[in-house]
Write a protein that holds these residues in place. Structure first.
Motif, mmCIF file in Angstrom:
data_model
loop_
_atom_site.group_PDB
_atom_site.id
_atom_site.type_symbol
_atom_site.label_atom_id
_atom_site.label_comp_id
_atom_site.label_asym_id
_atom_site.label_seq_id
_atom_site.Cartn_x
_atom_site.Cartn_y
_atom_site.Cartn_z
ATOM 1 N N THR A 1 11.040 2.684 0.645
ATOM 2 C CA THR A 1 11.715 1.417 0.327
ATOM 3 C C THR A 1 12.148 1.418 -1.141
ATOM 4 N N GLN A 2 12.974 0.434 -1.497
ATOM 5 C CA GLN A 2 13.389 0.343 -2.907
ATOM 6 C C GLN A 2 12.180 -0.003 -3.788
ATOM 7 N N MET A 3 11.222 -0.739 -3.239
ATOM 8 C CA MET A 3 10.002 -1.029 -4.018
ATOM 9 C C MET A 3 9.266 0.276 -4.317
ATOM 10 N N ILE B 1 0.854 -1.207 0.000
ATOM 11 C CA ILE B 1 0.000 0.000 0.000
ATOM 12 C C ILE B 1 0.885 1.251 0.000
ATOM 13 N N HIS B 2 1.977 1.215 0.754
ATOM 14 C CA HIS B 2 2.872 2.380 0.795
ATOM 15 C C HIS B 2 3.508 2.642 -0.567
ATOM 16 N N ALA B 3 3.856 1.557 -1.265
ATOM 17 C CA ALA B 3 4.458 1.731 -2.599
ATOM 18 C C ALA B 3 3.470 2.456 -3.520
ATOM 19 N N ILE B 4 2.219 2.065 -3.461
ATOM 20 C CA ILE B 4 1.196 2.711 -4.303
ATOM 21 C C ILE B 4 1.000 4.162 -3.859
ATOM 22 N N ALA B 5 0.957 4.375 -2.562
ATOM 23 C CA ALA B 5 0.718 5.730 -2.031
ATOM 24 C C ALA B 5 1.843 6.698 -2.393
ATOM 25 N N SER B 6 3.060 6.172 -2.588
ATOM 26 C CA SER B 6 4.205 7.058 -2.828
ATOM 27 C C SER B 6 4.647 7.057 -4.285
ATOM 28 N N GLU C 1 10.453 14.958 -13.014
ATOM 29 C CA GLU C 1 10.026 13.891 -12.097
ATOM 30 C C GLU C 1 10.818 12.620 -12.330
ATOM 31 N N ILE C 2 11.102 12.347 -13.599
ATOM 32 C CA ILE C 2 11.899 11.153 -13.905
ATOM 33 C C ILE C 2 13.284 11.271 -13.274
ATOM 34 N N MET C 3 13.913 12.423 -13.416
ATOM 35 C CA MET C 3 15.249 12.587 -12.826
ATOM 36 C C MET C 3 15.184 12.528 -11.300
ATOM 37 N N ASP C 4 14.117 13.067 -10.741
ATOM 38 C CA ASP C 4 13.902 12.979 -9.291
ATOM 39 C C ASP C 4 13.822 11.506 -8.870
ATOM 40 N N ALA C 5 13.074 10.721 -9.649
ATOM 41 C CA ALA C 5 12.916 9.293 -9.338
ATOM 42 C C ALA C 5 14.246 8.558 -9.433
ATOM 43 N N MET C 6 15.036 8.885 -10.459
ATOM 44 C CA MET C 6 16.351 8.225 -10.628
ATOM 45 C C MET C 6 17.255 8.509 -9.420
ATOM 46 N N THR C 7 17.257 9.762 -8.997
ATOM 47 C CA THR C 7 18.092 10.150 -7.858
ATOM 48 C C THR C 7 17.654 9.420 -6.596
ATOM 49 N N ARG C 8 16.347 9.404 -6.370
ATOM 50 C CA ARG C 8 15.841 8.747 -5.153
ATOM 51 C C ARG C 8 16.160 7.256 -5.140
ATOM 52 N N ALA C 9 16.032 6.613 -6.311
ATOM 53 C CA ALA C 9 16.269 5.163 -6.386
ATOM 54 C C ALA C 9 17.754 4.841 -6.510
ATOM 55 N N ASN C 10 18.592 5.894 -6.663
ATOM 56 C CA ASN C 10 20.032 5.710 -6.817
ATOM 57 C C ASN C 10 20.359 4.831 -8.034
ATOM 58 N N VAL C 11 19.689 5.137 -9.141
ATOM 59 C CA VAL C 11 19.921 4.419 -10.392
ATOM 60 C C VAL C 11 20.253 5.450 -11.482
ATOM 61 N N VAL C 12 20.796 4.937 -12.587
ATOM 62 C CA VAL C 12 21.238 5.807 -13.683
ATOM 63 C C VAL C 12 20.204 5.730 -14.811
ATOM 64 N N LEU C 13 19.839 6.898 -15.333
ATOM 65 C CA LEU C 13 18.786 6.955 -16.355
ATOM 66 C C LEU C 13 19.049 5.984 -17.512
ATOM 67 N N ASP C 14 20.263 6.004 -18.069
ATOM 68 C CA ASP C 14 20.552 5.147 -19.230
ATOM 69 C C ASP C 14 20.354 3.670 -18.889
ATOM 70 N N ASP C 15 20.742 3.288 -17.680
ATOM 71 C CA ASP C 15 20.586 1.877 -17.277
ATOM 72 C C ASP C 15 19.121 1.496 -17.195
ATOM 73 N N ILE C 16 18.314 2.402 -16.674
ATOM 74 C CA ILE C 16 16.890 2.085 -16.510
ATOM 75 C C ILE C 16 16.191 2.072 -17.872
ATOM 76 N N ILE C 17 16.574 2.982 -18.756
ATOM 77 C CA ILE C 17 16.006 2.950 -20.114
ATOM 78 C C ILE C 17 16.347 1.616 -20.783
ATOM 79 N N SER C 18 17.595 1.194 -20.685
ATOM 80 C CA SER C 18 17.999 -0.076 -21.303
ATOM 81 C C SER C 18 17.245 -1.249 -20.685
#
Ligand SMILES: [Fe+2]
Length: 200
Positions: A120-122, A103-108, A172-189
């Motif tokens: 959480t990472q989820m 529920i928290h994952a959906i709420a956030s 928002e996408i860049m905000d999400a990448m920063t929060r998840a500590n992931v790199v945009l190119d990696d997530i696109i791939s």
């Protein structure tokens, strides 16, 4: 549509581990979501969540389903109740005594809209996949071969064009990448490779 949830606690700790079955989840989606494009989006995000949970988080099947279920249901109330988006599905899952983490994952999944921070990472990966997978899907629709042969550089070109999928918020996408500590190119791939299979 923006709706601040004005709360930070979701579900009850004693419901940890409680999930809906795949059948019950599909039933809820069929009932609530009549728009096939939205259904497809939810299924695509769910598939990405499941792949990430398995491949990157190394979760077992039960863990993978928790991630997948969050993806499947994150926009369940958008079709019929846009003015109650996020609130309605959260209350439904609370009434069904579902695991508070789901529920928290959906709420956030939209911290800038609902005012709930991904923790959480989820939470963070749901936020990260949501908008970005929409942009990549829009790109697939304008390619004769869809996802087949799609390359990172093609997606990046569209990503940089503000007029392309203009409703997809790049900040928002860049905000999400920063929060998840992931790199945009990696997530696109990651999305290019996994998402094409999700709609087969
Ligand atoms: Fe979404």
């Amino acid at each position: 549509m923006s709706l601040l949830l004005k709360r930070s606690v979701f579900g009850k700790p004693e419901n940890a581990g409680n999930v809906l079955s795949r059948e019950a989840t599909n039933e809820l989606i069929e009932d609530w979501v009549k728009n096939p494009r939205l259904q497809l989006h939810m299924k695509q995000v769910a598939h990405l969540m499941k792949c990430w949970a398995a491949e990157k988080e190394k979760l077992d099947e039960a863990g993978q389903w928790r991630w997948e279920m969050a993806g499947l249901l994150h926009d369940a109330d958008w079709d019929q109740w846009p003015d109650q988006h996020c609130k309605k599905i959260i209350e439904e899952l609370e009434a069904r005594n579902i695991d508070p983490e789901i529920i928290h994952a959906i709420a956030s999944h939209g911290p800038n809209h609902f005012g709930v921070e991904p923790e959480t990472q989820m939470d963070k990966m749901l936020f990260a996949f949501d908008e970005l997978s929409g942009l990549i899907h829009a790109y697939s629709l304008m390619r004769p071969e869809g996802y087949t042969g799609m390359e990172l550089k093609g997606v990046k070109k569209r990503y940089k064009e503000k007029s392309f999928a203009a409703n997809v918020n790049r900040d928002e996408i860049m905000d999400a990448m920063t929060r998840a500590n992931v790199v945009l190119d990696d997530i696109i791939s990651f999305i290019i490779q996994r998402q094409g299979l999700a709609i087969a």
